[in-house]
Write an enzyme that holds these catalytic residues in place. Sequence first.
Site, PDB file in Angstrom:
ATOM      1  N   CYS A   1      23.977  56.521  16.221  1.00 42.71           N
ATOM      2  CA  CYS A   1      23.740  56.781  15.019  1.00 42.71           C
ATOM      3  C   CYS A   1      22.113  56.936  14.397  1.00 42.71           C
ATOM      4  O   CYS A   1      21.325  57.780  15.420  1.00 42.71           O
ATOM      5  CB  CYS A   1      23.359  55.009  14.274  1.00 42.71           C
TER       6      CYS A   1
ATOM      7  N   TRP B   1      26.747  55.240  13.536  1.00 43.51           N
ATOM      8  CA  TRP B   1      28.270  55.470  14.714  1.00 43.51           C
ATOM      9  C   TRP B   1      28.504  54.355  15.444  1.00 43.51           C
ATOM     10  O   TRP B   1      28.225  53.803  16.159  1.00 43.51           O
ATOM     11  CB  TRP B   1      28.313  56.730  16.125  1.00 43.51           C
TER      12      TRP B   1
ATOM     13  N   ASN C   1      19.326  52.081  16.367  1.00 42.62           N
ATOM     14  CA  ASN C   1      19.955  52.832  17.243  1.00 42.62           C
ATOM     15  C   ASN C   1      20.058  52.598  18.308  1.00 42.62           C
ATOM     16  O   ASN C   1      18.715  52.261  18.968  1.00 42.62           O
ATOM     17  CB  ASN C   1      19.577  54.516  17.087  1.00 42.62           C
TER      18      ASN C   1
ATOM     19  N   GLU D   1      35.775  74.709  28.780  1.00 40.38           N
ATOM     20  CA  GLU D   1      34.730  74.629  27.784  1.00 40.38           C
ATOM     21  C   GLU D   1      35.939  74.991  26.538  1.00 40.38           C
ATOM     22  O   GLU D   1      35.785  73.882  25.373  1.00 40.38           O
ATOM     23  CB  GLU D   1      33.570  75.988  27.782  1.00 40.38           C
TER      24      GLU D   1
ATOM     25  N   LYS E   1      36.547  72.390  22.767  1.00 42.14           N
ATOM     26  CA  LYS E   1      36.040  72.924  22.029  1.00 42.14           C
ATOM     27  C   LYS E   1      37.027  72.287  21.127  1.00 42.14           C
ATOM     28  O   LYS E   1      37.634  71.676  19.466  1.00 42.14           O
ATOM     29  CB  LYS E   1      35.844  74.409  21.673  1.00 42.14           C
TER      30      LYS E   1
ATOM     31  N   GLU F   1      38.160  68.452  20.743  1.00 42.02           N
ATOM     32  CA  GLU F   1      37.299  68.053  19.748  1.00 42.02           C
ATOM     33  C   GLU F   1      37.141  67.753  18.147  1.00 42.02           C
ATOM     34  O   GLU F   1      37.428  67.191  17.444  1.00 42.02           O
ATOM     35  CB  GLU F   1      35.469  67.952  20.341  1.00 42.02           C
TER      36      GLU F   1
ATOM     37  N   HIS G   1      49.958  73.416  40.605  1.00 44.75           N
ATOM     38  CA  HIS G   1      50.230  72.186  41.266  1.00 44.75           C
ATOM     39  C   HIS G   1      50.125  71.162  40.223  1.00 44.75           C
ATOM     40  O   HIS G   1      49.938  69.901  41.100  1.00 44.75           O
ATOM     41  CB  HIS G   1      48.585  72.366  41.856  1.00 44.75           C
TER      42      HIS G   1
ATOM     43  N   LYS H   1      27.201  63.447  17.285  1.00 42.04           N
ATOM     44  CA  LYS H   1      26.325  64.420  18.438  1.00 42.04           C
ATOM     45  C   LYS H   1      25.329  64.611  19.699  1.00 42.04           C
ATOM     46  O   LYS H   1      25.657  64.544  20.995  1.00 42.04           O
ATOM     47  CB  LYS H   1      25.242  65.439  16.937  1.00 42.04           C
TER      48      LYS H   1
HETATM   49  O1  M6R Z   1      23.033  67.204  24.261  1.00 41.71           O
HETATM   50  P1  M6R Z   1      23.380  66.653  24.841  1.00 41.71           P
HETATM   51  O2  M6R Z   1      23.661  68.586  25.580  1.00 41.71           O
HETATM   52  O3  M6R Z   1      22.899  66.245  26.224  1.00 41.71           O
HETATM   53  O4  M6R Z   1      24.501  66.802  25.133  1.00 41.71           O
HETATM   54  C1  M6R Z   1      25.738  66.347  26.117  1.00 41.71           C
HETATM   55  C2  M6R Z   1      27.616  66.590  25.164  1.00 41.71           C
HETATM   56  O5  M6R Z   1      26.951  65.102  24.391  1.00 41.71           O
HETATM   57  C3  M6R Z   1      28.209  67.235  24.705  1.00 41.71           C
HETATM   58  O6  M6R Z   1      27.473  68.657  25.584  1.00 41.71           O
HETATM   59  C4  M6R Z   1      28.929  67.352  23.653  1.00 41.71           C
HETATM   60  O7  M6R Z   1      30.262  67.234  24.677  1.00 41.71           O
HETATM   61  C5  M6R Z   1      29.750  68.211  22.461  1.00 41.71           C
HETATM   62  N1  M6R Z   1      30.061  67.482  21.280  1.00 41.71           N
HETATM   63  C6  M6R Z   1      30.568  69.463  23.353  1.00 41.71           C
HETATM   64  O8  M6R Z   1      31.069  70.498  21.772  1.00 41.71           O
END
Ligand code: M6R
Length: 609
Positions: A2, A74, A100, A482, A486, A489, A505, A604
């Site tokens: 939030c 959120w 929040n 990674e 990406k 998400e 495996h 985020k």
């Molecule tokens: O702000 P942070 O780096 O601690 O956040 C960690 C994760 O929440 C963040 O990297 C998340 O996995 C991203 N949305 C990935 O793209």
Amino acid sequence: MCGIVGYIGTRKACPILIEGLKRLEYRGYDSAGIAVLNDGRIDIHKATGKLMALEAMLESGMPEGFIGLGHTRWATHGRPSDENAHPHSDCTGRITVVHNGIIENYLALKEELVAAGHEFTSETDTEVVAHLVEESYKGDLVAAVRSAIKRLEGSYALAVMAQDDPERIVAARRHSPLVVGVGEGENFLASDVPAFLQYTKRVHFVEDNMIAVLERGEVKFSSLDGKPIEREVYEVTWDAAMAERGGYEHFMLKEINEQPQALRETMRERLSSQVSKVDLPGLTLTSDDLRGIDKITMIACGTAYHAAMVGKYAIESLVRIPVELDVASELRYRDPIIDDKTLGIIISQSGETADTLAGLREVRGKGAKLLAITNVVGSSVARECENVLYTFAGPEIAVASTKAYTTQLMVIHLIALYLAQVRGSISEEQAKQMRKILWTIPQQADVILGDHPEVLACAEKYYNHNGFLYMGRGPNLASALEGALKIKEISYIHAEGYAAGEMKHGPIAMIDPSVATVAVAPQGKTYDKIISNILEVKARQGDVIAIAYEHDDQIQKYADHVIRIPATHELMSPILAAIPLQLLAYYVAKNRGLEIDQPRNLAKSVTVE
Ligand code: M6R
């Protein structure tokens, strides 16, 4: 998660709140709401869905008034709905709250308040705060907020406004971010600085268990027992334009393209030329401290965890110290073996991730020395670690992390080289070679971003596929994870990342013509092995997209598509490999017509555990 905003001053509050919420929408977008105090009454407007729904509602008329609060949600407690949208009010509608965090004891408090005759209109944990303030309010809002928050367990960044106390906003924080922006005859509060960056760059970071009282001409801070506290004003170096899309269709694409510059900024002053040694200004750990370390524990979540995985390879290979990795949400429940010879490296773009902060406190409690890698000056992680190395990536707004990741990798390589320098674990000749290679990474990133027809062709061909498998070896196992994260998400296609040797495996059973495999295959120690893994996929009718070096003239014999990156040292190749993987995810999501910057169900900055 939030996002909360607040304004008190001489301009109309509503447009400022809406603008602020736009910049905080990355924190959640299930609903949005504002409350404006005008002519002795609080006018509340809220709407389910993204901020644009609230904006549409306000087209017929914005509330007047010069003091107000805003919220973008959120959902945690209670589904996304108008009733559960913030701001929340007490029984009389004279007190209103945005929040929040999570009030963990809200059910017990709610029962108590209901028994005392309070009527609730939402399913949220937040509403108890409004009723608790109502219970204690005897004409002094600060005293009422103070007594209400003493009853709360859990996390909160709160802002409260009362009809009968129209000249101030009272805010408080515990384990959720809160910053105050200091203006001339006006003051702001928000979950994050970009919310008010166009009005002021002067900020106070509010600490846990602190109350902030915002009036037009001043901001006062005090402890929970009412003792005044002096707070330093920080000057933020980001500017408002950095938090704008700047002509790009999405923040994600802008942020992908900003990587060469972000990498240069992150390297500047630390590796000032290709011949200089690595310097880490601001590091308070002495050479003796660094020589005394016998283990490193790296803690992070999500993308930042993938950066830590690369860190393990780089540090173990160059410094020969064992590196343990922990997903932050797991670390604190496994009683890790840590002591004062351990260096805890905490990685977090936002510096506010609740799990990462909990992990940080766990390792600190066991006596480890701490070093943070974060992008946000004044964030909780930065404030709680004695040593901080910033990634100078600028604000990252898109939920999918891109430039924060590659700049984290840059800092990690600088740390590895610095440790190797201090501990003499590699020869000066080798160190010189590595520094030269690292120095060229930003310009190589420019090359990748210049033109990428093969990425576009793959995105066009595979955007309707059922799934993606990503495989890599060595440091590029992190690239595989990674890349898969990406695409998951932002395109909602099922994707998994694997160590290429693990395919046989189990995951290889997934291969069929509707699943594409992305093989991250820069030449290095395990190149021949990954070629065999590519052939295993091909033998099962799977298409393969390979990420390979420009000069690799073999790989096109095996893969259906080859996306080229410039050659670098194997340990550093994840920085360059990340870029086509980000672009591929971006264009797949774009071809699917999805909301790229604000993917469903995500936020985020994850400030709940
Ligand atoms: O702000 P942070 O780096 O601690 O956040 C960690 C994760 O929440 C963040 O990297 C998340 O996995 C991203 N949305 C990935 O793209």
